[in-house]
Design an enzyme around this catalytic site. Structure first.
Site, short mmCIF file in Angstrom:
data_model
loop_
_atom_site.label_atom_id
_atom_site.label_comp_id
_atom_site.label_asym_id
_atom_site.label_seq_id
_atom_site.Cartn_x
_atom_site.Cartn_y
_atom_site.Cartn_z
N SER A 15 0.76 -1.05 0.12
CA SER A 15 0.10 -0.16 -0.03
C SER A 15 0.76 1.37 -0.12
CB SER A 15 -0.78 0.22 1.23
OG SER A 15 -1.70 -1.27 1.33
N ASP B 200 5.52 7.37 5.70
CA ASP B 200 4.94 8.24 6.64
C ASP B 200 4.46 7.24 8.12
OD1 ASP B 200 3.60 9.97 8.73
OD2 ASP B 200 2.04 10.35 6.99
N HIS C 38 1.19 7.67 9.43
CA HIS C 38 -0.04 7.61 8.50
C HIS C 38 -1.44 6.89 8.98
CE1 HIS C 38 -2.70 6.11 5.07
NE2 HIS C 38 -1.83 6.85 4.36
N LYS D 199 4.36 -4.16 6.46
CA LYS D 199 4.31 -4.02 5.44
C LYS D 199 5.87 -3.72 4.77
CE LYS D 199 -0.69 -3.84 4.00
NZ LYS D 199 -0.89 -5.26 3.45
#
Length: 299
Positions: free
Chosen positions: A179, A184, A187, A201
């Protein structure tokens, strides 16, 4: 496209990360197709059998599309699926080429990975909404991850297990779907259930990039349940697409890019963000070689 500056910046994560290049401008691709890569190489080798491709997370909304596309292209690929439950297997047809396994347990996925030529990873931890949320009262819903199924276990350990298993049998390519937003640490997706999902991830992506295997890392924008093949696709890096208005993409387009990545050498050893222009703007992407050729980032 402007040449990226030589300087690098380090993104702070709770694990050892790689040096990331500064952002480049997002790029759009179009025109008509040319073919090369995994499937074509098998055919060029003298009528050899099509490569066997396993899609994990085949019971998910994007995984189902990838699995269906592989089955529709039986002349190019021998498709397999990996799901977690009998229910998910039935949902995609219950065929003998759909295996049941738990990516957190390497032994349970060994039979699915044995003999494959390529692996498409679409597994992901899924947050669940805590019960009792009433939208009429305002506020935001709260989320949680089921015990044993948090992002660290699924998106890091589970994906690492898949990469290790594929490497052990000499797989020729791994396509990993992640994704956008991973640069960040603050996020909003990381805050869901306090799971730091993009952090884990990103760690799995780095592990794949360091594995020595040919890889394609696709960091998709906001996923939409719309028909594919109708929009101009946009690639970028370092989440710069998130600063624009074109930061979504149809699941069907992500699925198509996963499969096209197996056909072109230009997709190997690359990582990129992926989104699309709105339908009706630009020209629908058909030249995937050109799309991949415009990517120059390895991570």
């Amino acid at each position: 496209m402007a040449t990226a500056a030589a300087a690098c910046v380090r993104v702070s994560y709770p694990f050892t990360g790689a040096l990331l290049r500064p952002p480049c401008n997002a790029i759009a691709a179009r025109r008509g197709p040319r073919r090369a890569g995994l499937a074509v190489s098998a055919a060029a080798a003298g009528g050899g059998s099509p490569p066997t491709v396993l899609v994990t997370g085949a019971g998910g909304r994007t995984g189902q599309i990838v699995y269906k596309k592989l089955k529709e292209r039986a002349g190019q690929f021998v498709g397999r699926g990996l799901v977690r439950t009998e229910e998910s297997k039935g949902k995609i047809g219950g065929s003998d080429d759909v295996f049941i396994g738990d990516i957190r347990d390497p032994d349970s996925i060994a039979s699915a990975i044995e003999g494959i030529d390529a692996l498409i990873i679409l597994t992901s931890a899924v947050p669940k909404m805590k019960p009792g949320f009433d939208p009429s009262k305002g506020g935001r819903p709260e989320f949680y991850f089921e015990e044993g199924s948090n992002p660290e276990q699924v998106d890091w350990i589970g994906q690492k297990n898949q990469i290790d298993a594929a490497k052990s049998i000499g797989v020729k390519q791994i396509v990993l779907v992640g994704s956008m937003g991973g640069t960040d640490i603050n996020h909003p997706l990381n805050k869901l259930g306090n799971g730091n999902i993009l952090v884990w991830k990103r760690k799995a992506e780095q592990y794949l990039a360091d594995s020595g295997l040919p890889y394609t890392i696709i960091r998709a924008g906001g996923l939409q349940d719309k028909d594919g093949g109708l929009r101009e696709l946009i690639v970028g890096k370092d989440d710069e697409i998130l600063k624009t208005e074109t930061k979504t993409i149809a699941r069907a387009d992500v699925a198509e890019v996963c499969i096209q990545a197996l056909l072109f050498d230009e997709a190997k050893f690359k990582a990129f963000d992926l989104a699309s222009k709105p339908e009706g703007e630009g020209t629908p992407t058909t030249d995937f070689r050109a799309l991949f050729a415009q990517v120059n980032s390895r991570f």
